[in-house]
Design a protein around this motif. Structure first.
Motif, short mmCIF file in Angstrom:
data_model
loop_
_atom_site.label_atom_id
_atom_site.label_comp_id
_atom_site.label_asym_id
_atom_site.label_seq_id
_atom_site.Cartn_x
_atom_site.Cartn_y
_atom_site.Cartn_z
N ASN A 122 -2.32 0.79 6.56
CA ASN A 122 -3.52 0.17 6.79
C ASN A 122 -3.30 -1.10 7.24
O ASN A 122 -2.25 -1.60 7.06
CB ASN A 122 -4.67 0.36 5.79
CG ASN A 122 -4.11 -0.38 4.62
OD1 ASN A 122 -4.12 -1.35 4.51
ND2 ASN A 122 -4.00 0.44 3.45
N ASP A 129 -4.84 -3.90 5.69
CA ASP A 129 -5.26 -4.98 4.66
C ASP A 129 -4.05 -5.90 4.51
O ASP A 129 -2.74 -5.44 4.90
CB ASP A 129 -5.51 -4.16 3.20
CG ASP A 129 -6.08 -5.03 2.24
OD1 ASP A 129 -6.66 -6.03 2.73
OD2 ASP A 129 -6.00 -4.59 1.30
N SER A 144 -8.53 -5.41 -2.83
CA SER A 144 -8.31 -5.91 -1.37
C SER A 144 -7.11 -6.97 -1.46
O SER A 144 -7.47 -7.91 -2.16
CB SER A 144 -9.38 -6.44 -0.90
OG SER A 144 -9.31 -7.26 0.33
N SER A 153 0.77 -0.92 -0.02
CA SER A 153 -0.09 -0.10 -0.14
C SER A 153 0.68 1.33 0.01
O SER A 153 1.76 1.45 -0.98
CB SER A 153 -1.04 -0.09 1.27
OG SER A 153 -2.03 0.90 1.18
N MET A 185 1.06 -1.50 8.06
CA MET A 185 0.62 -2.98 7.37
C MET A 185 1.36 -4.26 7.77
O MET A 185 0.91 -5.37 7.92
CB MET A 185 0.48 -2.63 5.94
CG MET A 185 -0.43 -3.60 5.25
SD MET A 185 -1.12 -3.10 3.59
CE MET A 185 0.20 -4.02 2.59
N HIS A 209 -2.27 -0.80 -3.57
CA HIS A 209 -3.43 -0.15 -3.61
C HIS A 209 -3.45 1.45 -4.18
O HIS A 209 -2.05 1.95 -4.31
CB HIS A 209 -3.71 0.46 -1.79
CG HIS A 209 -4.27 -0.61 -1.01
ND1 HIS A 209 -3.97 -0.59 0.23
CD2 HIS A 209 -5.09 -1.78 -1.53
CE1 HIS A 209 -4.67 -1.96 0.89
NE2 HIS A 209 -5.19 -2.43 -0.33
N ASP A 236 -6.47 -8.75 1.09
CA ASP A 236 -7.22 -9.77 1.73
C ASP A 236 -7.76 -10.77 0.82
O ASP A 236 -7.92 -11.95 0.79
CB ASP A 236 -8.08 -9.59 3.02
CG ASP A 236 -7.38 -8.54 4.27
OD1 ASP A 236 -6.19 -9.01 4.31
OD2 ASP A 236 -7.99 -7.97 4.90
N HIS A 257 -11.71 -5.97 -7.50
CA HIS A 257 -11.02 -7.04 -6.83
C HIS A 257 -10.27 -8.15 -7.86
O HIS A 257 -10.94 -8.44 -8.48
CB HIS A 257 -11.95 -7.79 -6.05
CG HIS A 257 -12.52 -7.09 -4.64
ND1 HIS A 257 -11.63 -6.39 -3.62
CD2 HIS A 257 -13.84 -6.55 -4.24
CE1 HIS A 257 -12.32 -5.75 -2.69
NE2 HIS A 257 -13.51 -5.98 -3.18
N ARG A 259 -12.96 -3.37 3.78
CA ARG A 259 -12.14 -2.42 4.62
C ARG A 259 -11.60 -1.32 3.84
O ARG A 259 -10.22 -0.97 3.67
CB ARG A 259 -10.98 -3.35 5.40
CG ARG A 259 -11.76 -3.98 6.59
CD ARG A 259 -10.52 -4.74 7.39
NE ARG A 259 -10.19 -6.10 6.84
CZ ARG A 259 -11.31 -7.16 6.62
NH1 ARG A 259 -12.22 -7.14 7.69
NH2 ARG A 259 -10.85 -8.24 6.09
N SER A 305 -10.97 -0.90 0.87
CA SER A 305 -9.96 -1.37 -0.41
C SER A 305 -10.48 -2.08 -1.37
O SER A 305 -11.28 -3.22 -1.18
CB SER A 305 -8.65 -2.21 0.19
OG SER A 305 -7.88 -1.33 1.11
#
Lengths: 291, 198
Positions: free
Chosen positions: B128, B130, B103, B11, B158, B38, B105, B81, B98, B100
């Motif tokens: 963050n 993620d 994401s 990120s 992160m 991100h 995750d 995504h 969350r 993003s």
């Protein structure tokens, strides 16, 4: 044989028993088969990993612990099916979504359409209609609307009812205005709607040549011949086999030299119809049927 | 090779970190790499071009249903995504997770499911959390987890969150990550690495 009995009479898994992931895959297949046979909704050829993710979100929301337990709940309680259906239908849309697409449409497609006496457009998977209104506005500004007919279809009757109301959330008008400007809009976006307490009511003239109707890309066939088919960010939810089937449907529904517009991260490259089209705009994924 | 796929999440500060990673990977190291970085949803698709300067491998922005091929580096497109099926990608426009989209995750979770113990997950710099849940999926499905040493990250949040969730993950300074990946992919995880038990 996958299962045998121990000397004590207990069932044990044999050598052919499924691993954890394969067992879950079997459960998901059984659930989708059940949903299809009991309710008629066919998600059997949806892209697996996003489907799996959404199923687990529903399993957790229902405070269940397995796909099989969701199957039990869904088959015996239509209210659970209703909630699952809402999770599985993705209705993400916006007016002039991906503004650069509309710029390309104005610059490259509109000049071609001007040479046609009458233009038939199919907007497949139109959701609540935001992108249909966007196209209607564009065609009006280009002086083409009166000779166009837009057939806007979706699998979901509720979103079509919503679209016909012509009302969109007021709080999104700023975003839509920005998109409209980036999309090469020629007027003030506010000329197209009236702000009311509950939302922005769009002009009825925009729907004069629009026909909304329910159509299921998975099970229904071709219903006419079109000069333009718009299907942006819909096929990404389908697996490769279903995508191929729908590309066949689009191919059959397009006139020669008809245009197909996909989402900007979708591609004909990985389908077997690639050679039937030429790329009009590589970035915006606008294709023209040549074979 | 002990591993078939490497997934990377980054990120804030990620462009510099990814540049270091790309420059450190030999061109003949063919394990496919998938990157979620991100960025703003309007971002032009420049990231792939920027990273391409630093590697002889092919860097592409991923399209729906694109097959996963040896020697390629795949970048998640802005505002979608990215999910991994068995041997290809799919994209979705589902709600941000969350805050993003893409994401980390979501991408890591689908990769862990599809590749299990043949997967390496890497969490780099970011402001963050993620990636930490995704890395946990990688770990629990038997994969190898690697985290940038927060002390060497432009923003430590992160990688620190990832280490909290996955304490058994290996921690390495940014300049060592590329070399470590090559070593682990070719020779297997270090003897000290504690794998998740099924």
């Amino acid at each position: 044989m996958a299962v045998s009995l121990t000397p004590e009479g207990e069932v044990e898994s044999g050598a052919a028993a499924l691993g954890r992931n394969d067992l879950e895959k079997l459960e998901i297949e059984l659930l989708l088969e059940g949903v299809f046979r009991h309710y008629g909704f066919d998600f059997r050829a949806y892209a697996y990993s996003s489907l799996r993710r959404r199923l687990w979100k529903r399993i957790e929301a229902e405070q269940l612990s397995s796909v099989s337990s969701l199957q039990d709940a869904v088959l015996h309680d239509p209210a659970v099916m209703e909630r699952l259906l809402r999770d599985l239908s993705i209705n993400v849309t916006a007016m002039f979504r991906d503004p650069t697409f509309y710029v390309a449409f104005r610059e490259q497609i509109v000049p071609l359409l001007r040479t046609y006496p009458f233009v038939r457009i199919w907007h497949a998977g139109c959701s609540t209609g935001e992108e249909v209104f966007s196209m209607a506005i564009l065609l009006k500004e280009e002086g083409l609307y009166d000779r166009c007919r837009i057939y806007a279809t979706d699998i979901n009757d509720n979103v079509l009812r919503q679209a016909k109301l012509r009302i969109f959330p007021l709080e999104r008008m700023q975003e839509y205005t920005d998109n409209y400007i980036k999309a090469g809009g020629k007027r003030a976006f506010s000329e197209y709607y009236t702000a009311m307490y509950e939302g922005a009511l769009f002009a009825p003239a925009l729907l004069k040549n629009v026909v909304f109707s329910q159509h299921n890309l998975v099970t229904d066939g071709s219903f006419s011949e079109f000069n333009v088919i718009l299907c942006r960010n819909v096929l990404i939810y389908f697996d490769k086999s279903l995508q191929a089937k729908v590309h066949g449907l689009f191919y059959d529904s397009l006139a020669t030299f008809g245009m197909l517009a996909l989402g900007s991260k979708e591609s004909l490259k990985f389908s077997r119809y690639e050679h039937c089209y030429e790329e009009l705009n590589m970035r915006e994924k606008i294709y023209r049927k040549v074979l | 090779m002990f591993f078939d796929l490497i997934v990377v999440g980054a990120s804030w500060g990620g462009l510099d970190a990814l540049t270091v990673l790309m420059r450190g990977l030999p061109d003949d190291f063919a394990v496919p790499i998938v990157v979620v970085q991100h960025r703003s949803q309007d971002a032009e698709s420049l990231l792939a071009e920027l990273l391409q300067q630093w590697t002889g491998r092919t860097v592409v922005e991923t399209e729906d249903k694109q097959p996963i091929e040896q020697g390629h580096i795949y970048i998640a497109p802005a505002n979608y995504h990215l999910l991994i099926e068995d041997d290809y990608f799919s994209l979705t426009t589902e709600a941000p997770v969350r805050y993003s989209r893409p994401s980390i995750d979501v991408m890591f979770g689908s990769a862990a499911h599809a590749f299990g113990e043949r997967l390496i997950g890497v969490v780099l710099t970011g402001a963050n959390e993620d990636g930490s849940r995704g890395l946990q999926c990688v770990y629990e499905d038997g994969g190898y987890c690697l985290v940038q040493d927060p002390a060497t990250a432009e923003v430590a949040t992160m990688p620190a969150a990832a280490l909290t969730r996955v304490p058994h993950a290996t921690k390495r300074a940014l300049p060592e990550i590329a070399g470590h990946l090559v070593d682990v992919a070719r020779n297997g995880p270090p003897a000290t690495y504690v794998r998740a038990t099924a």
